[in-house]
Design an enzyme around this catalytic site. Structure first.
Site, short mmCIF file in Angstrom:
data_model
loop_
_atom_site.label_atom_id
_atom_site.label_comp_id
_atom_site.label_asym_id
_atom_site.label_seq_id
_atom_site.Cartn_x
_atom_site.Cartn_y
_atom_site.Cartn_z
N PRO A 63 0.85 -1.20 0.00
CA PRO A 63 0.00 0.00 0.00
C PRO A 63 0.88 1.25 0.00
CG PRO A 63 0.00 -1.02 2.17
CD PRO A 63 0.76 -1.94 1.28
N ASP A 122 5.96 2.05 1.97
CA ASP A 122 5.05 0.92 2.17
C ASP A 122 4.38 1.10 3.53
OD1 ASP A 122 3.82 -1.51 2.62
OD2 ASP A 122 5.49 -2.72 1.86
N HIS A 123 3.08 1.39 3.51
CA HIS A 123 2.38 1.72 4.76
C HIS A 123 2.21 0.50 5.67
CE1 HIS A 123 0.53 4.46 7.34
NE2 HIS A 123 -0.38 5.01 6.55
N ARG A 124 2.50 -0.70 5.17
CA ARG A 124 2.48 -1.87 6.04
C ARG A 124 3.60 -1.79 7.07
NH1 ARG A 124 3.22 -6.83 2.21
NH2 ARG A 124 4.87 -5.42 1.49
#
Length: 442
Positions: free
Chosen positions: A236, A412-414
Site C-alpha cells: 500500500p 510501504d504503509h504496512r
C-alpha cells in the site's frame, strides 16, 4: 550432420532472451569462443560465445526476436563437434552450455582467442607440460571464465590437462599448472567482431481507419511491467511531497566541482542525496527493511546499498551503489557516473543491479517536480527527486529568491507510519539544506 547450438541457460532464473545483435552471418568461419551474438534479458546484455570451430550455416533467430532457453538459434558445419550435443548427462547437465556464457559487464571486453603461435619455453617444474608436444590445433573444453583466468595467469590453456568431465579444464587445473612452474603465454589476440547479419525488411505501414501495429514486449519491458504490478498490488503506497531550500548545497557543489573535475570526476547533486538518504536509513532503520511475504517476517538490513534508477533507451534499470555509508561524495559520484554509462550501453552485470536497501529516482533530469514513484519491491521506500527551481521563499522575515529542490517519498504503509516517513524526509531535507552536516552526520 550440422551442429545445432541452442540458447544456453544464462542463469539468474532467466528462461528467454532477445537476440539484440548477431556478430556473424551464414558462411562466416568462427573459432571456439568467438562472440556470436548479444542477448538481452531483464537483467543485462550477455555475449554468447561459440562452443565450436567451424562455418556458420544458418541463423535460426532474427535480431529483435525473443528466443527461449533450449531453442536452436544457430547451426554450424563443424566437423568433429557433431557429438558434442550428444555427450549425455555428464556433460549436458553439469555444464549445460551455461559455462560458455559470459556477461559483457563482468568480462569488461570481448572474449579473446588464444594465440595460435607460441614459442617453446623451458620447463621449470614438475607440473610443466612438454612445450614441444603442444598441438596448435588442439581443441580445449573450458568455460570462457577459465580461459580468461588462464590468460590472466599467463598460461596457454592448450598445455593444460583437464580434470573435469570429458577433459574439461577447470580453474584448479590452471592453478596446478602454475604451481608447477608455467611460463608466460604469448600476448592474446582479440577476436574482431564480424559483420552483422542483414536486418529483416521493415514492416508495411499500417492502413485502415484506425491504423495499429503490434510488437512483442522486450524482456526488460516485461520485467519492468511485472515488477510495477507486483509492487502496487503488494505494498500500500503512500507518497509525501515536500521541498527544501538548497542554496547552500548549490554553493557547496560549485565550490568543489572543479576539485572533482581535477580528479576526473563529474560532481552532480545526486551523491549528496545518496549520502542524505543513507543517513536517514541509519537514523530510521524501518526504512531499511523488507517484508518476506511468504513467512510474514520483517527483514532488517544491516547494509546500506542505494539503487539509482537510470532511464535508458530500452527501459528503466536500477544499478546499485554498494556500501554507500563507507564512501565519500566524490567516490559515490564517480561510481554513479560509471554505472549510468554502463546502463545506457546495456553493459550492466546482474550483480550490479542486486542488493539495494532503498532506491532514488530522479524525475528532475526530465524537468519534473513532484510525482508518486513506485517502490522497488521488496524495498519499503523510494525517494524521488525533482528539479531545482528558483522560487520565492521567506528567509529571516524577507521574501527572497532561492533554489528549491522538490522531494517525493513513497513508502510501504504496512511497515512505515506516516509520521516516521515525514521525520525521515525532514532529516533528508536538513542535510540537503546544510551539506556541511553530511560530513558530520552521514
Amino acid at each position: 550432420m550440422a551442429f545445432e547450438f541452442k540458447l544456453p541457460d544464462i542463469g539468474e532464473g532467466i528462461h528467454e532472451g532477445e537476440i539484440v545483435k548477431w556478430f556473424v552471418k551464414p558462411n562466416d568461419e568462427v573459432d571456439e569462443d568467438d562472440v556470436l551474438a548479444e542477448v538481452q534479458n531483464d537483467k543485462a546484455v550477455v555475449e554468447i560465445p561459440s562452443p565450436v570451430k567451424g562455418k556458420v550455416l544458418e541463423l535460426k533467430v532474427e535480431e529483435g526476436t525473443v528466443a527461449t532457453v533450449g531453442q536452436t538459434i544457430i547451426t554450424f558445419d563443424a566437423p568433429g563437434y557433431e557429438d558434442l550435443q550428444f555427450k549425455g548427462s555428464d556433460e549436458s547437465d553439469d555444464a549445460k552450455t551455461e559455462a560458455q556464457v559470459q556477461s559483457t559487464a563482468e568480462a569488461g571486453q570481448d572474449v579473446a582467442k588464444e594465440e595460435q603461435a607460441q614459442e617453446p619455453a623451458k620447463a621449470t617444474g614438475a607440473g610443466q607440460q612438454d612445450q614441444a608436444e603442444v598441438d596448435p590445433n588442439k581443441r580445449v573444453i573450458a568455460m570462457p571464465s577459465v580461459r580468461k583466468y588462464a590468460r590472466e595467469k599467463g598460461v596457454d590453456i592448450r598445455k593444460v590437462t583437464g580434470s573435469g568431465n570429458n577433459g574439461r579444464v577447470v580453474k584448479e587445473d590452471i592453478d596446478s599448472f602454475v604451481n608447477g612452474g608455467a611460463q608466460e603465454a604469448a600476448p592474446q589476440e582479440t577476436a574482431a567482431p564480424q559483420e552483422t547479419a542483414a536486418k529483416p525488411a521493415a514492416a508495411p505501414a499500417p492502413e485502415g481507419e484506425f491504423p495499429e501495429t503490434r510488437e512483442k514486449m522486450s524482456g526488460i519491458r516485461k520485467a519492468i511491467a511485472k515488477a510495477m504490478v507486483n509492487s502496487k498490488h503488494t505494498a500500500p503506497h503512500v507518497t509525501l511531497m515536500d521541498e527544501v531550500d538548497v542554496t547552500n548545497l548549490v554553493a557547496h557543489r560549485k565550490q568543489f566541482k572543479q576539485v572533482a573535475a581535477d580528479q576526473g570526476i563529474k560532481l552532480t547533486y545526486l551523491p549528496y542525496v545518496v549520502k542524505a538518504l543513507t543517513s536517514a536509513l541509519k537514523k530510521f532503520p524501518v526504512l531499511n527493511t523488507s517484508i518476506d511475504d511468504k513467512t510474514d517476517e520483517v527483514i532488517q538490513k544491516h547494509y546500506f546499498n542505494i539503487g539509482i534508477a537510470a532511464d535508458t533507451e530500452k527501459g528503466l534499470l536500477v544499478p546499485v551503489v554498494k556500501n554507500a555509508d563507507r564512501k565519500s561524495v566524490f567516490e559515490i559520484s564517480d561510481e554513479i557516473n560509471g554505472l549510468a554509462t554502463k546502463a545506457r550501453e546495456g553493459k550492466l552485470a546482474p550483480a550490479e543491479m542486486k542488493g539495494a536497501s532503498c532506491t532514488i529516482t530522479n524525475i528532475g533530469s526530465a524537468g519534473g517536480q513532484w510525482f508518486t514513484p513506485v517502490i522497488n519491491h521488496p524495498e519499503v521506500a523510494i525517494l524521488g527527486i525533482g528539479r531545482i527551481a528558483e522560487k520565492a521563499i521567506v528567509r529571516d522575515g524577507e521574501i527572497v529568491a532561492a533554489p528549491v529542490l522538490a522531494l517525493s517519498l513513497s513508502f510501504d504503509h504496512r511497515m512505515i507510519d506516516g509520521a516516521t516517513a515525514q521525520n525521515a524526509l525532514n532529516h533528508i531535507k536538513r542535510l540537503l539544506n546544510d551539506p556541511q552536516l553530511i560530513l558530520m552526520e552521514a
